[in-house]
Design a protein around this motif. Structure first.
Motif, PDB file in Angstrom:
ATOM      1  N   VAL A  21       0.823  -1.215   0.000  1.00 14.96           N
ATOM      2  CA  VAL A  21       0.000   0.000   0.000  1.00 14.96           C
ATOM      3  C   VAL A  21       0.855   1.263   0.000  1.00 14.96           C
ATOM      4  O   VAL A  21       0.590   2.193  -0.772  1.00 14.96           O
ATOM      5  N   ARG A  43      -3.808   8.644  -0.536  1.00 14.56           N
ATOM      6  CA  ARG A  43      -3.639   7.276  -0.024  1.00 14.56           C
ATOM      7  C   ARG A  43      -4.954   6.492  -0.036  1.00 14.56           C
ATOM      8  O   ARG A  43      -4.981   5.323  -0.422  1.00 14.56           O
ATOM      9  N   PHE A  47      -5.608   3.124  -2.140  1.00 14.52           N
ATOM     10  CA  PHE A  47      -6.023   1.870  -1.507  1.00 14.52           C
ATOM     11  C   PHE A  47      -7.240   1.286  -2.219  1.00 14.52           C
ATOM     12  O   PHE A  47      -7.295   0.084  -2.499  1.00 14.52           O
ATOM     13  N   LEU A  50      -6.084  -0.237  -5.454  1.00 10.75           N
ATOM     14  CA  LEU A  50      -5.452  -1.535  -5.221  1.00 10.75           C
ATOM     15  C   LEU A  50      -6.523  -2.599  -4.973  1.00 10.75           C
ATOM     16  O   LEU A  50      -6.429  -3.711  -5.518  1.00 10.75           O
TER      17      LEU A  50
END
Length: 170
Positions: A21, A43, A47, A50
């Motif tokens: 991450v 971020r 995430f 992902l």
């Protein structure tokens, strides 16, 4: 679903892990990386991206891998196969951290992803959607035999996306 791990001469294409991450978020926060891909991500957005990559495997049976250098184990990007709506073709897509640029890694991961697409997924007419101003990605596609097949207008894009089609095996 078990996501396979693939190797090339210098790289490992493997399933994403939670410990990716930080590196993935840093890559997606870099404007130089994202300039031909989409919006820079914080971020939380990285995430979610992902998680979408992992979900793609479960919904489509293929998806993006994390890329790491075999020699160092360092995370250097993502690459693999996607088929996002509204597209109907299987696409090879990738992003590399700037320290990995200019090393031939893009060609390596695209070639390995194409082999997986053809041999495992059974995909034909695999494409790459590339912004017209992304000369480096166009060179990678052309070096692997892809041919320009036309433009697709995408809402919100100032320039057309060029569609490059890779040759099928045989």
């Amino acid at each position: 679903m078990d996501i396979p791990t693939l190797t090339t001469e210098r790289l490992v294409l493997r399933p994403f892990r939670l410990d990716d991450v930080d590196a993935y978020a840093a890559m997606n926060a870099d404007p130089t990386v994202m300039r031909y891909i989409g919006e820079v991500q914080d971020r939380a957005a990285a995430f979610r991206s992902l998680c979408a990559a992992l979900g793609h495997w479960h919904l489509r049976g293929f998806g993006p891998w994390a890329i790491e250098e075999r020699a160092t184990g360092a995370f250097v990007g993502r690459a693999g196969l996607v088929r996002f709506e509204p597209w109907t073709d299987v696409e090879v897509a990738y992003a590399l951290v700037p320290s990995a640029w200019g090393k031939g890694y893009a060609r390596e991961v695209v070639a390995r992803s194409l082999r997986f697409a053809h041999e495992v997924v059974g995909a034909r007419g695999v494409v790459s959607h590339i912004l017209a101003r992304n000369a480096a990605a166009i060179r990678v596609a052309e070096r692997l035999g892809a041919r320009y097949a036309g433009d697709a207008d995408v809402e919100g894009e100032a320039t057309a996306i060029r569609i490059y089609v890779y040759p099928d095996p045989g």
